[in-house]
Design an enzyme around this catalytic site. Structure first.
Site, PDB file in Angstrom:
ATOM      1  NE  ARG A  61     -12.357 -42.086 -33.619  1.00 33.94           N
ATOM      2  CZ  ARG A  61     -12.443 -43.142 -32.815  1.00 33.94           C
ATOM      3  NH1 ARG A  61     -11.435 -43.973 -32.697  1.00 33.94           N
ATOM      4  NH2 ARG A  61     -13.557 -43.367 -32.154  1.00 33.94           N
ATOM      5  CG  HIS A  65     -13.388 -46.090 -37.020  1.00 36.56           C
ATOM      6  ND1 HIS A  65     -14.485 -45.754 -36.264  1.00 36.56           N
ATOM      7  CD2 HIS A  65     -12.339 -46.041 -36.177  1.00 36.56           C
ATOM      8  CE1 HIS A  65     -14.115 -45.510 -35.010  1.00 36.56           C
ATOM      9  NE2 HIS A  65     -12.818 -45.669 -34.937  1.00 36.56           N
ATOM     10  CG  ASN A  93     -21.330 -42.413 -33.679  1.00 37.12           C
ATOM     11  OD1 ASN A  93     -21.163 -42.149 -32.498  1.00 37.12           O
ATOM     12  ND2 ASN A  93     -22.449 -42.188 -34.311  1.00 37.12           N
ATOM     13  CG  HIS A 190      -4.316 -42.354 -30.503  1.00 32.97           C
ATOM     14  ND1 HIS A 190      -4.446 -43.471 -29.716  1.00 32.97           N
ATOM     15  CD2 HIS A 190      -5.363 -42.392 -31.368  1.00 32.97           C
ATOM     16  CE1 HIS A 190      -5.521 -44.150 -30.099  1.00 32.97           C
ATOM     17  NE2 HIS A 190      -6.092 -43.524 -31.100  1.00 32.97           N
TER      18      HIS A 190
HETATM   19  C1  HEM Z   1      -4.871 -49.320 -31.217  1.00 28.21           C
HETATM   20  C2  HEM Z   1      -6.177 -49.304 -31.089  1.00 28.21           C
HETATM   21  C3  HEM Z   1      -6.951 -48.020 -31.068  1.00 28.21           C
HETATM   22  C4  HEM Z   1      -7.884 -47.669 -30.141  1.00 28.21           C
HETATM   23  C5  HEM Z   1      -8.344 -48.507 -28.966  1.00 28.21           C
HETATM   24  C6  HEM Z   1      -8.337 -46.355 -30.480  1.00 28.21           C
HETATM   25  C7  HEM Z   1      -9.311 -45.655 -29.795  1.00 28.21           C
HETATM   26  C8  HEM Z   1      -9.652 -44.350 -30.007  1.00 28.21           C
HETATM   27  C9  HEM Z   1     -10.629 -43.608 -29.252  1.00 28.21           C
HETATM   28  C10 HEM Z   1     -11.484 -44.174 -28.139  1.00 28.21           C
HETATM   29  C11 HEM Z   1     -10.641 -42.340 -29.722  1.00 28.21           C
HETATM   30  C12 HEM Z   1     -11.435 -41.166 -29.186  1.00 28.21           C
HETATM   31  C13 HEM Z   1     -12.878 -41.155 -29.554  1.00 28.21           C
HETATM   32  C14 HEM Z   1     -13.536 -40.013 -28.829  1.00 28.21           C
HETATM   33  O1  HEM Z   1     -13.639 -40.082 -27.604  1.00 28.21           O
HETATM   34  O2  HEM Z   1     -13.909 -39.014 -29.471  1.00 28.21           O
HETATM   35  C15 HEM Z   1      -9.657 -42.273 -30.772  1.00 28.21           C
HETATM   36  C16 HEM Z   1      -9.371 -41.143 -31.498  1.00 28.21           C
HETATM   37  C17 HEM Z   1      -8.524 -41.125 -32.570  1.00 28.21           C
HETATM   38  N1  HEM Z   1      -7.867 -42.197 -33.131  1.00 28.21           N
HETATM   39 FE1  HEM Z   1      -7.703 -44.020 -32.308  1.00 28.21          FE
HETATM   40  N2  HEM Z   1      -7.681 -45.923 -31.598  1.00 28.21           N
HETATM   41  C18 HEM Z   1      -6.843 -46.915 -32.006  1.00 28.21           C
HETATM   42  C19 HEM Z   1      -6.036 -46.895 -33.122  1.00 28.21           C
HETATM   43  C20 HEM Z   1      -5.976 -45.862 -34.009  1.00 28.21           C
HETATM   44  C21 HEM Z   1      -5.328 -45.911 -35.289  1.00 28.21           C
HETATM   45  C22 HEM Z   1      -4.689 -47.155 -35.883  1.00 28.21           C
HETATM   46  C23 HEM Z   1      -5.434 -44.673 -35.837  1.00 28.21           C
HETATM   47  C24 HEM Z   1      -4.920 -44.195 -37.168  1.00 28.21           C
HETATM   48  C25 HEM Z   1      -3.769 -44.564 -37.680  1.00 28.21           C
HETATM   49  C26 HEM Z   1      -6.142 -43.851 -34.895  1.00 28.21           C
HETATM   50  C27 HEM Z   1      -6.402 -42.517 -35.062  1.00 28.21           C
HETATM   51  C28 HEM Z   1      -7.166 -41.749 -34.197  1.00 28.21           C
HETATM   52  C29 HEM Z   1      -7.326 -40.314 -34.340  1.00 28.21           C
HETATM   53  C30 HEM Z   1      -6.677 -39.432 -35.380  1.00 28.21           C
HETATM   54  C31 HEM Z   1      -8.210 -39.922 -33.331  1.00 28.21           C
HETATM   55  C32 HEM Z   1      -8.745 -38.502 -33.067  1.00 28.21           C
HETATM   56  C33 HEM Z   1     -10.006 -38.305 -33.852  1.00 28.21           C
HETATM   57  C34 HEM Z   1     -10.543 -36.886 -33.819  1.00 28.21           C
HETATM   58  O3  HEM Z   1     -10.055 -36.052 -33.067  1.00 28.21           O
HETATM   59  O4  HEM Z   1     -11.466 -36.611 -34.589  1.00 28.21           O
HETATM   60  N3  HEM Z   1      -6.479 -44.604 -33.808  1.00 28.21           N
HETATM   61  N4  HEM Z   1      -9.081 -43.511 -30.931  1.00 28.21           N
HETATM   62  C1  LIG Z   2     -23.630 -41.398 -33.933  1.00 27.89           C
HETATM   63  O1  LIG Z   2     -24.698 -42.267 -33.597  1.00 27.89           O
HETATM   64  C2  LIG Z   2     -25.825 -41.624 -33.054  1.00 27.89           C
HETATM   65  C3  LIG Z   2     -26.821 -42.708 -32.674  1.00 27.89           C
HETATM   66  O2  LIG Z   2     -26.188 -43.822 -32.130  1.00 27.89           O
HETATM   67  C4  LIG Z   2     -26.386 -40.647 -34.087  1.00 27.89           C
HETATM   68  O3  LIG Z   2     -27.493 -39.947 -33.537  1.00 27.89           O
HETATM   69  C5  LIG Z   2     -25.300 -39.656 -34.526  1.00 27.89           C
HETATM   70  O4  LIG Z   2     -25.770 -38.836 -35.561  1.00 27.89           O
HETATM   71  C6  LIG Z   2     -24.064 -40.390 -34.993  1.00 27.89           C
HETATM   72  N1  LIG Z   2     -22.979 -39.449 -35.276  1.00 27.89           N
HETATM   73  C7  LIG Z   2     -22.379 -39.348 -36.474  1.00 27.89           C
HETATM   74  C8  LIG Z   2     -21.252 -38.377 -36.570  1.00 27.89           C
HETATM   75  O5  LIG Z   2     -22.709 -40.012 -37.438  1.00 27.89           O
END
Ligand code: HEM
Ligand SMILES: *[C@@H]1O[C@H](CO)[C@@H](O)[C@H](O)[C@H]1NC(C)=O
Ligand SMILES: *[C@@H]1O[C@H](CO)[C@@H](O)[C@H](O)[C@H]1NC(C)=O
Length: 318
Positions: A61, A65, A93, A190
């Site tokens: 992720r 980003h 973030n 995902h």
């Molecule tokens: C298509 C548009 C995408 C959207 C709207 C999106 C949105 C999100 C959101 C909202 C989260 C969860 C954040 C949280 O609640 O902690 C997430 C997690 C994640 N996304 Fe996406 N994402 C997108 C595309 C991608 C792409 C292109 C990749 C990589 C190729 C990716 C890889 C991941 C991974 C691995 C996680 C899990 C992160 C973790 O567990 O630390 N995503 N994504």
């Molecule tokens: C995410 O942002 C908040 C403030 O918006 C900050 O306090 C926090 O440390 C940030 N988290 C990471 C993982 O950088």
């Protein structure tokens, strides 16, 4: 004479602009200057995973980003400084973590070949390792990215939101030269990781004026999500795994999507056009086909360049 000189200097100027702007990537970029690079990065990633199974998802992720804001220039790694709030302190973030893995890898690489390898390349390699060490495919990463000097929290608005519909997703990807096929394949990222309640609450509470719950969600699954994430959730880290095998890189994400058990509206949106739905079905029915396209699309995403220098500490610019 004056015209010849000015034409010549104009040509030289264009040449230097285009070489600075393109930073052409290549597979053998560090063959002479840092032959041990990939080994050092893989070692740091392996060590981190052995202590924390959430590291691969975080690295994948993080790279996504990075590439979606200012190109893959390690802007996601910079820390806020003075009045500037960096990307990593911006609103979405919430799941970004494990930055220390990149710092450890960079330290190892600096000891081997000082001042040569960009943080952006280290992150691209770490994301590849994250996928392959989780049971996914491996591939050769083109290298030669440069690091940027800017990171702005306000620019995280350019990232796709989990509430996006298919046209918003398509547009967001197209702006970076990524196709509908890339969108579907990369959404397969995902297959790893976790989402906090806030990222999918739109689907399980107050979905629209008529319905509390998104009718495209499998009802049993929706009920489970609502138990974990009640309307006024107070549990800080409550949420759900993104798929049933969230530390294994596989095509389960696409199978679940077809069953109405995906997490985000943006996942569900992939079923709303015939073209994207056909791709989802194809990837659900073959892990091999999915992996092949995922690799192609990752190389495309990770080739969006943007920086201009080599940073020594991935967290700060000099
Ligand atoms: C298509 C548009 C995408 C959207 C709207 C999106 C949105 C999100 C959101 C909202 C989260 C969860 C954040 C949280 O609640 O902690 C997430 C997690 C994640 N996304 Fe996406 N994402 C997108 C595309 C991608 C792409 C292109 C990749 C990589 C190729 C990716 C890889 C991941 C991974 C691995 C996680 C899990 C992160 C973790 O567990 O630390 N995503 N994504
Ligand atoms: C995410 O942002 C908040 C403030 O918006 C900050 O306090 C926090 O440390 C940030 N988290 C990471 C993982 O950088
Ligand atoms: C997607 O959302 C945008 C903005 O809300 C809207 O203009 C557009 O019509 C929607 N597209 C689809 C396919 O629902």
């Amino acid at each position: 004479m004056a015209t010849i000189v000015s034409t010549l200097s104009f040509a030289l100027l264009m040449l230097s602009i285009s070489s600075a702007a393109s930073n052409a990537l290549s597979l053998n970029y560090y063959d002479e200057t840092c032959p041990q690079l990939e080994y050092a990065v893989t070692k740091a990633v392996k060590k981190a995973i052995s202590n924390d199974k959430t590291v691969p998802a975080a690295l994948l992720r993080m790279h996504f980003h990075d590439c979606f804001i200012r190109g893959c220039d390690a802007s996601v790694l910079l820390e806020s400084k003075g009045k500037n709030t960096a990307e990593k302190d911006g609103p979405p973030n919430i799941s970004l973590h494990a930055f220390y893995v990149i710092d450890n890898a960079k330290e190892a690489v600096e000891a081997l070949c000082p001042g040569v390898v960009s943080c952006a390349d280290i992150l691209a390699l770490a994301a590849r390792d994250a996928v392959s060490l989780s049971g996914g495919p491996t591939w050769e990463v083109p290298k030669g990215r440069k690091d940027g000097r800017l990171s702005k929290a306000s620019e995280t608005r350019q990232l796709p939101a989990p509430t996006f519909n298919i046209s918003q997703l398509q547009q967001n990807f197209a702006r970076r030269g990524l196709s509908v096929k890339d969108l579907v394949a990369l959404s397969g990222g995902h297959t790893l990781g976790f989402a906090h309640c806030s990222s999918f609450q739109n689907r399980i509470h107050n979905f629209n004026a008529r319905l509390d719950v998104d009718p495209s969600l499998n009802p049993t699954f929706a009920a489970r999500l609502r138990r974990v994430c009640p309307a006024h959730n107070k549990v800080k880290n409550a949420g759900s795994a993104l798929d049933s095998t969230s530390t294994t890189f596989d095509n389960a994400y696409f199978k679940l999507l077809l069953q109405g058990t995906s997490i985000f509206s943006s996942d569900q949106a992939l079923l709303t056009t015939p073209k994207t739905k056909a791709l989802v079905s194809k990837f659900a029915s073959s892990k091999g086909v999915f992996e092949k396209q995922f690799v192609k699309s990752m190389i495309k995403m990770s080739s969006i360049t943007g920086g201009q220098e080599i940073r020594l500490d991935c967290k700060v610019v000099r």
